[in-house]
Design an enzyme around this catalytic site. Structure first.
Site, PDB file in Angstrom:
ATOM      1  N   SER A 183       3.147  -2.032  10.315  1.00  0.00           N
ATOM      2  CA  SER A 183       4.603  -2.130  10.503  1.00  0.00           C
ATOM      3  C   SER A 183       5.177  -3.504  10.165  1.00  0.00           C
ATOM      4  CB  SER A 183       4.989  -1.708  11.927  1.00  0.00           C
ATOM      5  OG  SER A 183       4.587  -0.371  12.161  1.00  0.00           O
ATOM      6  N   LYS A 198       0.129   4.237  -0.330  1.00  0.00           N
ATOM      7  CA  LYS A 198      -0.525   5.432   0.224  1.00  0.00           C
ATOM      8  C   LYS A 198      -0.249   6.635  -0.687  1.00  0.00           C
ATOM      9  CE  LYS A 198      -0.309   3.285   4.709  1.00  0.00           C
ATOM     10  NZ  LYS A 198      -0.226   3.411   6.144  1.00  0.00           N
ATOM     11  N   ASN A 228       0.865  -1.181   0.000  1.00  0.00           N
ATOM     12  CA  ASN A 228       0.000   0.000   0.000  1.00  0.00           C
ATOM     13  C   ASN A 228       0.900   1.228   0.000  1.00  0.00           C
ATOM     14  OD1 ASN A 228      -1.847   2.004   0.451  1.00  0.00           O
ATOM     15  ND2 ASN A 228      -2.426   1.342   2.517  1.00  0.00           N
ATOM     16  N   GLY A 281       2.293   2.354  10.726  1.00  0.00           N
ATOM     17  CA  GLY A 281       3.267   3.430  10.554  1.00  0.00           C
ATOM     18  C   GLY A 281       3.977   3.827  11.838  1.00  0.00           C
ATOM     19  N   GLU A 291      -7.074   4.852   7.632  1.00  0.00           N
ATOM     20  CA  GLU A 291      -6.852   6.265   7.256  1.00  0.00           C
ATOM     21  C   GLU A 291      -8.087   6.838   6.558  1.00  0.00           C
ATOM     22  OE1 GLU A 291      -3.118   5.664   5.244  1.00  0.00           O
ATOM     23  OE2 GLU A 291      -2.221   5.145   7.160  1.00  0.00           O
ATOM     24  N   GLU A 324      -5.661  -4.713  10.541  1.00  0.00           N
ATOM     25  CA  GLU A 324      -4.610  -3.726  10.785  1.00  0.00           C
ATOM     26  C   GLU A 324      -4.918  -2.949  12.055  1.00  0.00           C
ATOM     27  OE1 GLU A 324      -2.574  -2.542   6.848  1.00  0.00           O
ATOM     28  OE2 GLU A 324      -4.437  -1.438   6.953  1.00  0.00           O
ATOM     29  N   HIS A 364      -9.738   1.145   4.851  1.00  0.00           N
ATOM     30  CA  HIS A 364      -8.456   1.402   5.517  1.00  0.00           C
ATOM     31  C   HIS A 364      -8.689   2.416   6.646  1.00  0.00           C
ATOM     32  CE1 HIS A 364      -4.392   2.676   6.325  1.00  0.00           C
ATOM     33  NE2 HIS A 364      -3.989   1.563   5.734  1.00  0.00           N
TER      34      HIS A 364
HETATM   35  P1  PGA Z   1       2.610   0.357   7.636  1.00  0.00           P
HETATM   36  O1  PGA Z   1       1.164   0.570   6.976  1.00  0.00           O
HETATM   37  O2  PGA Z   1       3.160  -0.944   7.096  1.00  0.00           O
HETATM   38  O3  PGA Z   1       3.423   1.541   7.196  1.00  0.00           O
HETATM   39  O4  PGA Z   1       2.417   0.293   9.102  1.00  0.00           O
HETATM   40  C1  PGA Z   1       0.277  -0.503   6.784  1.00  0.00           C
HETATM   41  C2  PGA Z   1      -1.017  -0.012   6.173  1.00  0.00           C
HETATM   42  O5  PGA Z   1      -1.496   1.057   6.587  1.00  0.00           O
HETATM   43  O6  PGA Z   1      -1.587  -0.664   5.291  1.00  0.00           O
END
Ligand code: PGA
Length: 263
Positions: free
Chosen positions: A222, A15, A13, A184, A108, A178, A106
């Site tokens: 992560s 983003k 992803n 992140g 976000e 997640e 997601h």
């Molecule tokens: P990350 O993000 O691996 O940077 O923690 C995962 C995601 O939001 O899909």
């Protein structure tokens, strides 16, 4: 060996990253790593979710890879078809551009863009009806986990979409768990905690659909080469949704390799 018969998925992803020049270098490097040592499709589905403006360029670039790499949209409109909806991209338009996969739910999107279950349901419904496969994301916040509500929150998010998914369509859904506090942040759920939640999700899915036992449930938050092997060894963790580490070709390749090696 994880003992699972489900083919794992590793999806990057991206983003709101990266700039064009970096994206094309990243794709070149990733394809080169596969050329040096392939990861066969039977052992791992691999997908990349770029920004909307790069979807067709990434799709074309991935056609040059030595195996299928799926191009995944990060979002889809809550409105179906075509029409006067400035700024939107419908499921039908994605499909018409040979984009067959999309992320929905997601954290976000849920948090920053206030996408409530009703909106997510419209997106899931449109995507499935247009013939897309949905990677449906669920996960609890730190406060919810600390209040002992993690399981309830996640299972509710799974139940939310049941109203719009018909019996046939469950096989076109991949779930991604997640935990928001792990995204992140460099913090990962321990393999034990992640496996426990994945087992609960599978149990929940199995009560809703006969497909529950066959559905891939990905972990995200992560994921990096250093923790991928341990996560991949868990029987109900069938892949990873990778943010930050997917912006580095070698890290992303190693994560895919870790999951493929469970086969
Ligand atoms: P990350 O993000 O691996 O940077 O923690 C995962 C995601 O939001 O899909």
């Amino acid at each position: 060996m994880s003992g699972s018969t489900i083919t794992p998925w590793v999806v990057g992803n991206w983003k709101m990253n990266p700039m064009q020049a970096d994206a094309s270098a990243l794709l070149q490097n990733f394809k080169q790593l596969l050329n040096n040592q392939n990861i066969v499709e039977e052992n791992c589905h691999i997908g990349i979710a770029p920004v909307a403006i790069a979807l067709t360029a990434v799709r074309d670039s991935l056609k040059q890879a030595n195996r299928t790499i799926l191009t995944v949209a990060q979002d889809v409109s809550r409105v179906a078809g075509t029409g006067a909806y400035t700024g939107e991209i419908s499921a039908e338009l994605l499909k018409d551009n040979a984009i067959d996969f999309v992320l929905v739910g997601h954290s976000e999107r849920r948090e920053i863009f206030d996408e409530q279950p009703q909106i997510l349901n419209e997106k899931v419904k449109n995507a499935l009806n247009a013939g897309l496969t949905v990677i449906y994301c669920v996960g609890e916040s730190l406060e919810q986990r600390e209040a002992g509500q993690a399981e309830q929150v996640v299972l509710q998010q799974i139940c939310d979409i049941a109203a719009v998914v018909n019996a046939e369509q469950w096989k076109n859904i991949v779930v991604a768990y997640e935990p928001i506090w792990a995204i992140g942040t460099g913090k990962t759920a321990s393999p034990e905690d992640a496996q426990a939640m994945h087992a609960k999700i599978r149990q929940g899915l199995s009560q809703i659909t006969a497909e529950g036992q066959n559905m891939a449930i990905l972990y995200g938050g992560s994921v990096k080469p250093e923790n991928a092997v341990e996560l991949a060894a868990c029987p109900d963790i069938n892949g990873a949704l990778v943010g930050g580490a997917s912006l580095n070709a070698e890290s992303f390749y190693k994560i895919a390799q870790a999951f493929a090696n469970t086969k």
